[in-house]
Design a protein around this motif. Structure first.
Motif, short mmCIF file in Angstrom:
data_model
loop_
_atom_site.label_atom_id
_atom_site.label_comp_id
_atom_site.label_asym_id
_atom_site.label_seq_id
_atom_site.Cartn_x
_atom_site.Cartn_y
_atom_site.Cartn_z
N LEU A 202 29.32 -15.06 19.44
CA LEU A 202 28.05 -14.59 18.92
C LEU A 202 27.02 -14.47 20.05
O LEU A 202 26.27 -13.49 20.14
CB LEU A 202 27.54 -15.57 17.84
CG LEU A 202 26.24 -15.20 17.13
CD1 LEU A 202 26.34 -13.82 16.48
CD2 LEU A 202 25.89 -16.24 16.07
N ALA A 203 27.01 -15.49 20.94
CA ALA A 203 26.08 -15.47 22.07
C ALA A 203 26.34 -14.24 22.94
O ALA A 203 25.41 -13.54 23.36
CB ALA A 203 26.23 -16.74 22.91
N LEU A 204 27.62 -13.97 23.18
CA LEU A 204 27.97 -12.82 24.00
C LEU A 204 27.59 -11.51 23.30
O LEU A 204 27.11 -10.56 23.93
CB LEU A 204 29.49 -12.85 24.28
CG LEU A 204 29.98 -12.01 25.46
CD1 LEU A 204 29.23 -12.35 26.74
CD2 LEU A 204 31.48 -12.23 25.67
N ALA A 205 27.75 -11.49 21.99
CA ALA A 205 27.37 -10.31 21.21
C ALA A 205 25.87 -10.05 21.34
O ALA A 205 25.43 -8.92 21.54
CB ALA A 205 27.74 -10.51 19.75
N LEU A 206 25.11 -11.14 21.25
CA LEU A 206 23.65 -11.00 21.42
C LEU A 206 23.32 -10.50 22.83
O LEU A 206 22.41 -9.69 23.04
CB LEU A 206 22.95 -12.34 21.16
CG LEU A 206 22.99 -12.84 19.70
CD1 LEU A 206 22.52 -14.28 19.61
CD2 LEU A 206 22.15 -11.95 18.80
N GLY A 207 24.09 -11.01 23.79
CA GLY A 207 23.91 -10.57 25.18
C GLY A 207 24.16 -9.08 25.32
O GLY A 207 23.43 -8.37 26.02
N LEU A 208 25.20 -8.60 24.61
CA LEU A 208 25.50 -7.17 24.67
C LEU A 208 24.37 -6.35 24.06
O LEU A 208 24.01 -5.29 24.58
CB LEU A 208 26.81 -6.88 23.92
CG LEU A 208 28.08 -7.28 24.67
CD1 LEU A 208 29.30 -7.10 23.76
CD2 LEU A 208 28.24 -6.42 25.93
N ILE A 209 23.81 -6.85 22.98
CA ILE A 209 22.69 -6.14 22.34
C ILE A 209 21.50 -6.09 23.32
O ILE A 209 20.86 -5.05 23.50
CB ILE A 209 22.30 -6.83 21.01
CG1 ILE A 209 23.43 -6.68 20.01
CG2 ILE A 209 21.00 -6.25 20.46
CD1 ILE A 209 23.28 -7.53 18.77
N LEU A 210 21.24 -7.23 23.98
CA LEU A 210 20.14 -7.29 24.95
C LEU A 210 20.37 -6.28 26.09
O LEU A 210 19.46 -5.56 26.51
CB LEU A 210 20.04 -8.71 25.52
CG LEU A 210 18.92 -8.97 26.52
CD1 LEU A 210 17.56 -8.74 25.89
CD2 LEU A 210 18.99 -10.39 27.06
N MET A 211 21.62 -6.25 26.56
CA MET A 211 21.94 -5.31 27.64
C MET A 211 21.76 -3.86 27.19
O MET A 211 21.29 -3.01 27.94
CB MET A 211 23.38 -5.53 28.12
CG MET A 211 23.51 -6.71 29.07
SD MET A 211 25.23 -7.16 29.34
CE MET A 211 25.86 -5.69 30.09
N THR A 212 22.14 -3.61 25.93
CA THR A 212 21.99 -2.24 25.40
C THR A 212 20.52 -1.84 25.35
O THR A 212 20.14 -0.73 25.74
CB THR A 212 22.60 -2.16 23.98
OG1 THR A 212 23.93 -2.66 24.04
CG2 THR A 212 22.62 -0.73 23.46
#
Lengths: 234, 366
Positions: A202-212
């Motif tokens: 989940l943390a990594l998913a949030l990171g991907l959203i932030l990067m996007t």
């Protein structure tokens, strides 16, 4: 594969449209945009003055701004927290653990970055170009706006750097915002929270959203930066 | 829209001083440009001419002194006064954008309506020979084109005082000659008061009515172009102008509009009338001095002055040779083509016949 799972989770999270996630994204945007705009409003005039004018103490001002660019966000967070805490000089305003407090701290982070980079960009605009504008009737303000327009590539890079610094910041927002669910939680603090809970996917998913989000914003700035390229100096 | 019929304004300054890092770069007691005239300010690099232009153009404040526009004292803070002026510099300093954006810049600052602005821009570009170039990118133009845009950007404002700071010095000779003529024509047509800073006396002669020569920020010569270039007041100025120091002499004859001046053995004839015995300085422009082989039969000519001289210095200056000739102990400069030098076998020590007209001789009482 943990990374593929993270991407799938990120897409699923966005598709599910959980109110909490969208709230975190909205808060991230709100705080980042507010503090970037405030950083531009404060930093652009400072950058222009340091880059394009000569005044007593200018070198000291440049040294201070360059130092401020390197101050760890967590230190800025600490100072803002102490200032806004109940015993602090601005404690009466009751801003601690609010989005306003986060924006203040983030503005203190973005302003020196924007000012320092704009100063460098404007310094590269020839003095005689400003003199030319003056000779055609420009006021000092119009002259400054022309110089900023001429240094547009560098100015946009400065804004992008300021936005990047605030959107990726975690230390300061954590300290002055408190990571309160539904109020002051932003993507970075949510990532820390989920990691602590062991929810790495989940943390990594949030990171991907932030990067996007960061990629989209920088993509827009880069497009704008180059949209008038045919008018740039060859 | 600004009025087409606005004439130039008189520009004057007194007691102007400016220093950078404790070094005085401009020290001008008085300078006057009557309305509608063109004054060229000449000087070598670092002589303070661009700084003087910035001060007179109200772009920078002097450390001391006053600037007057049509008799009224003005300063760099006086925006109304600045609105009467426009400048073009050595580098065109075009702004990012189209040619039209650049030419319209000053008009936008003056809040001219866009429809008027478009026609004014088109008209101004037409005047500098760039009609229809509105939508080109300004920063991809050649040097000559960019300089024309810079001039159009200044002219479109119908300035009453035009400031030109070495606008042609970065261009190649062909374009330079063409633009100098165009600038001169446009300035005459607009009857603007013009301050033209340059280090090139040919440009100054093509464009200006009068000239001032600056040395280390101080005017060392001023007057009409003819006076200054024909009769430099001292050795430094003469050297800067590529001439020789003026000769000195006494009037020994004066009749029928012709005076004879004894310069120490040779009598030089000049047009005019002066009292016998008057002391004068005398000069002749190098272009007016013709050389012939020492033993040649000089063709029939109206030139009154003919002397036998000795070549004492030969230097190649661009396409022409600069020769210095000794006549009766005085030095005269002459410009000679490469072919003539070759054909006549001229070198230091060569004997030559020196010929120039009485009307080419400038003189002044001392």
């Amino acid at each position: 594969m943990v990374f593929i799972e993270a991407v799938v989770t990120a897409v699923a999270l966005l598709l599910q449209g959980s109110a909490e996630l969208w709230n975190v994204i909205a808060t991230t945007f709100e705080v980042a945009i507010t503090s970037t705009v405030a950083g531009v409003v404060l930093g652009a005039p400072m950058g222009f003055l340091m880059g394009a004018t000569r005044f007593r103490g200018r070198r000291l001002a440049v040294a201070l701004i360059n130092t401020a660019m390197a101050i760890p966000p967590v230190v800025i967070g600490l100072v803002v927290m102490m200032t806004l805490s109940r015993q602090g000089p601005l404690g009466f305003m009751g801003l601690l653990y609010s989005k306003d407090a986060m924006s203040i701290a983030q503005t203190l982070i973005s302003t020196p970055i924007i000012a320092g980079l704009i100063a460098a960009a404007v310094a590269s605009v020839p003095y005689k170009l400003r003199l030319q504008a003056r000779s055609l009737g420009a006021s000092r303000l119009q002259e400054a706006l022309l110089a900023l327009r001429e240094a547009r590539l560098g100015v946009i890079a400065a804004v992008a750097a300021g936005f990047g610094a605030v959107v990726r910041g975690v230390g300061a927002v954590m300290m002055v915002g408190g990571n309160i669910e539904g109020q002051t939680r932003v993507l970075t603090t949510a990532i820390v929270q989920e990691s602590r809970k062991g929810e790495f996917g989940l943390a990594l998913a949030l990171g991907l959203i932030l990067m996007t989000i960061t990629f989209a914003m920088n993509g827009f700035l880069t497009w704008y930066q180059h949209s008038n390229e045919r008018f740039d100096r060859s | 829209m600004m009025n087409d019929t606005q004439a130039g304004m008189a520009l004057r300054c007194t007691g102007i001083r400016k220093s950078y890092d404790k070094r005085t770069v401009v020290d001008v007691a008085e300078l006057d440009i009557p309305a509608g005239e063109t004054l060229a300010v000449l000087g070598p690099s670092g002589s303070g001419k661009s700084t003087l232009l910035s001060i007179l153009g109200l772009l920078e404040p002097p450390d001391a002194g006053e600037v007057y526009l049509d008799g009224n004292r003005v300063t760099h803070r006086d925006k109304t006064a600045r609105m009467h002026m426009a400048a073009a510099f050595q580098s065109p300093y075009l702004f990012k954008g189209t040619v039209a954006d650049n030419v319209a810049y000053g008009l936008k600052l003056r809040r001219m309506l866009s429809v008027d602005r478009r026609s004014a821009v088109a008209d101004s570009l037409e005047r500098v020979g760039l009609g229809g170039w509105e939508n080109r990118s300004a920063l991809t133009l050649s040097g000559g084109e960019a300089q024309r845009v810079a001039l159009a950007r200044a002219l479109v404002l119908r300035p009453r005082v035009l400031l030109l700071d070495e606008p042609l010095s970065s261009l190649d000779p062909l374009i330079k000659g063409q633009l100098a003529q165009d600038f001169a024509r446009i300035i005459r047509e607009h009857s603007m008061t013009t301050l033209y800073v340059t280090h090139d006396q040919n440009e100054a002669m093509a464009i200006a009515d009068r000239m001032v020569i600056l040395r280390d920020g101080v005017p060392v010569a001023s007057g009409t172009v003819d006076e200054v270039t024909g009769l430099p007041p001292d050795a430094w100025t003469a050297n800067f102008l590529g001439a020789e120091s003026p000769m000195q002499g006494s009037v020994v004859s004066s009749a029928d509009g012709l005076i004879g001046i004894d310069t120490g053995g040779c009598v030089v004839y000049a047009g005019g009338s002066e009292e016998i015995g008057s002391r004068l300085i005398v000069g002749v422009r190098p272009e007016d001095v013709l050389l012939f082989e020492g033993d040649a039969d000089i063709p029939i000519t109206t030139a009154r002055n003919r002397f036998l001289g000795t070549v004492v210095d030969v230097e190649l200056w661009g396409v022409m040779y600069h020769m210095v000739i000794d006549i009766c102990g005085s030095r005269l400069a002459s410009r000679v083509s490469r072919a003539s030098v070759r054909d006549m076998g001229l070198e230091t020590g060569s004997k030559v016949r020196v010929v120039f007209k009485a009307s080419a001789v400038r003189y002044k009482r001392i």
